[in-house]
Write a protein that holds these residues in place. Structure first.
Motif, mmCIF file in Angstrom:
data_model
loop_
_atom_site.group_PDB
_atom_site.id
_atom_site.type_symbol
_atom_site.label_atom_id
_atom_site.label_comp_id
_atom_site.label_asym_id
_atom_site.label_seq_id
_atom_site.Cartn_x
_atom_site.Cartn_y
_atom_site.Cartn_z
ATOM 1 N N UNK A 243 0.839 -1.193 0.000
ATOM 2 C CA UNK A 243 0.000 0.000 0.000
ATOM 3 C C UNK A 243 0.880 1.251 0.000
ATOM 4 N N UNK A 244 0.442 2.283 -0.715
ATOM 5 C CA UNK A 244 1.199 3.527 -0.745
ATOM 6 C C UNK A 244 0.270 4.701 -1.026
ATOM 7 N N UNK A 245 0.763 5.907 -0.732
ATOM 8 C CA UNK A 245 0.017 7.132 -1.012
ATOM 9 C C UNK A 245 0.305 7.527 -2.460
ATOM 10 N N UNK A 246 -0.724 7.526 -3.292
ATOM 11 C CA UNK A 246 -0.605 7.662 -4.743
ATOM 12 C C UNK A 246 -0.714 9.139 -5.141
ATOM 13 N N UNK A 247 0.449 9.740 -5.497
ATOM 14 C CA UNK A 247 0.474 11.157 -5.861
ATOM 15 C C UNK A 247 -0.319 11.440 -7.129
ATOM 16 N N UNK A 248 -0.434 10.431 -8.004
ATOM 17 C CA UNK A 248 -1.163 10.624 -9.260
ATOM 18 C C UNK A 248 -2.674 10.546 -9.077
ATOM 19 N N UNK A 249 -3.116 10.109 -7.918
ATOM 20 C CA UNK A 249 -4.556 9.961 -7.656
ATOM 21 C C UNK A 249 -4.978 10.810 -6.460
ATOM 22 N N UNK A 250 -4.418 12.008 -6.376
ATOM 23 C CA UNK A 250 -4.831 12.949 -5.337
ATOM 24 C C UNK A 250 -4.438 12.524 -3.942
ATOM 25 N N UNK A 251 -3.303 11.841 -3.810
ATOM 26 C CA UNK A 251 -2.796 11.384 -2.505
ATOM 27 C C UNK A 251 -3.762 10.455 -1.785
ATOM 28 N N UNK A 252 -4.488 9.648 -2.565
ATOM 29 C CA UNK A 252 -5.313 8.587 -1.982
ATOM 30 C C UNK A 252 -4.487 7.299 -1.909
ATOM 31 N N UNK A 253 -5.042 6.268 -1.273
ATOM 32 C CA UNK A 253 -4.322 5.020 -1.073
ATOM 33 C C UNK A 253 -4.427 4.124 -2.320
ATOM 34 N N UNK A 254 -3.301 3.559 -2.733
ATOM 35 C CA UNK A 254 -3.271 2.567 -3.807
ATOM 36 C C UNK A 254 -2.594 1.310 -3.273
ATOM 37 N N UNK A 255 -2.823 0.190 -3.956
ATOM 38 C CA UNK A 255 -2.329 -1.117 -3.510
ATOM 39 C C UNK A 255 -1.744 -1.869 -4.680
#
Length: 259
Positions: A243-255
């Motif tokens: 899991x990481x904070x996705x800068x390309x998706x508005x700093x939402x969580x990605x997995x």
């Protein structure tokens, strides 16, 4: 100060306040179960940024124990791992040129500081500790090597050894993204280390060790991790997830998940 959300089947989620010393700004606690008891280690702003341990006692409740050693470097957090029945707490030691130090518990003498005296840790980053097979590992972003990853590893008989991931291989190892730190897990017997890769647009990359061979690097080539954050990895039903904070998706969580 430290607070705890605890789940019970009868009451659901409940918040409990430990009401002790405050954490140093820009730091986070690190928790582990040691011999059945929860321990929460943190950088204690009231004790000169040294490490303090909250430990739970079934009869006395939560108690603070002050380790009173060297101070942690600014904006860095401890990382705890249990090796057998012994907790090890790694931190970036401000008094030792921002190299790693390990607090280790000795049943005869109590807490002892072990100074590793190796390469310097990148400013504002923290180690990632894990036990795998018969070794203890503490991975960190090595500013001495241009922010590439290095591993302090310990094994019985050999003691401490500093391994620079990718050194001596045909492909040049890549640097970690600025202000991030690695995270590590064991997947089906293989030790995997995930980090934001500066040469891959700050997307997630992986170092993998399969034993008896060498470290191999695998870029994921996905979205950029948000600046100053780091991935978190765990096994879900036998499947690794990162899991990481996705800068390309508005700093939402990605997995990132493996199939």
């Amino acid at each position: 100060t430290i607070a705890d959300w605890t789940w019970t089947t009868t009451g659901g989620w409940g918040q409990y306040f430990l009401y002790g010393d405050a954490l140093a700004p820009g730091t986070s606690p690190s928790a582990a179960i040691v011999n059945g008891a929860p321990h929460v280690f943190f950088v204690d702003a009231a004790k000169g940024d040294t490490i303090t341990d909250w430990v739970w006692n079934p009869t006395g409740g939560w108690g603070q124990y002050f380790l009173h050693g060297d101070a942690a470097a600014p904006d860095t957090s401890p990382s705890v791992v249990q090796v057998g029945s012994t907790p090890n707490v790694f931190f970036v030691d401000a008094a030792k040129g921002e190299t790693l130090t390990d607090w280790v518990w000795n049943s005869g003498t109590g807490w002892d500081q072990q100074f590793l005296y190796g390469d310097k840790v990148a400013p504002g980053t923290s180690p990632s500790a894990i036990a795998a097979e018969d070794q203890t590992h503490a991975f960190f972003v090595d500013v001495t090597r241009g922010n590439r990853l290095t591993d302090w590893n310990w094994s019985q008989g050999a003691g401490w050894h500093e391994t620079r991931l990718g050194e001596g291989t045909e492909s040049e190892p890549t640097a970690a993204a600025e202000g991030t730190r690695p995270t590590s897990i064991v997947v089906n017997g293989a030790l995997d280390v995930f980090y934001g890769d500066a040469s891959a647009g700050n997307a997630i990359s992986e170092w993998s060790w399969h034993g008896g061979s060498s470290w191999e690097q695998f870029p994921f080539l996905g979205d950029e991790i948000a600046k100053g954050t780091h991935p978190s990895a765990l096994i879900v039903n036998g499947t690794p997830n990162v899991f990481f904070v996705d800068a390309a998706k508005g700093d939402t969580i990605a997995d990132w998940t493996w199939t």
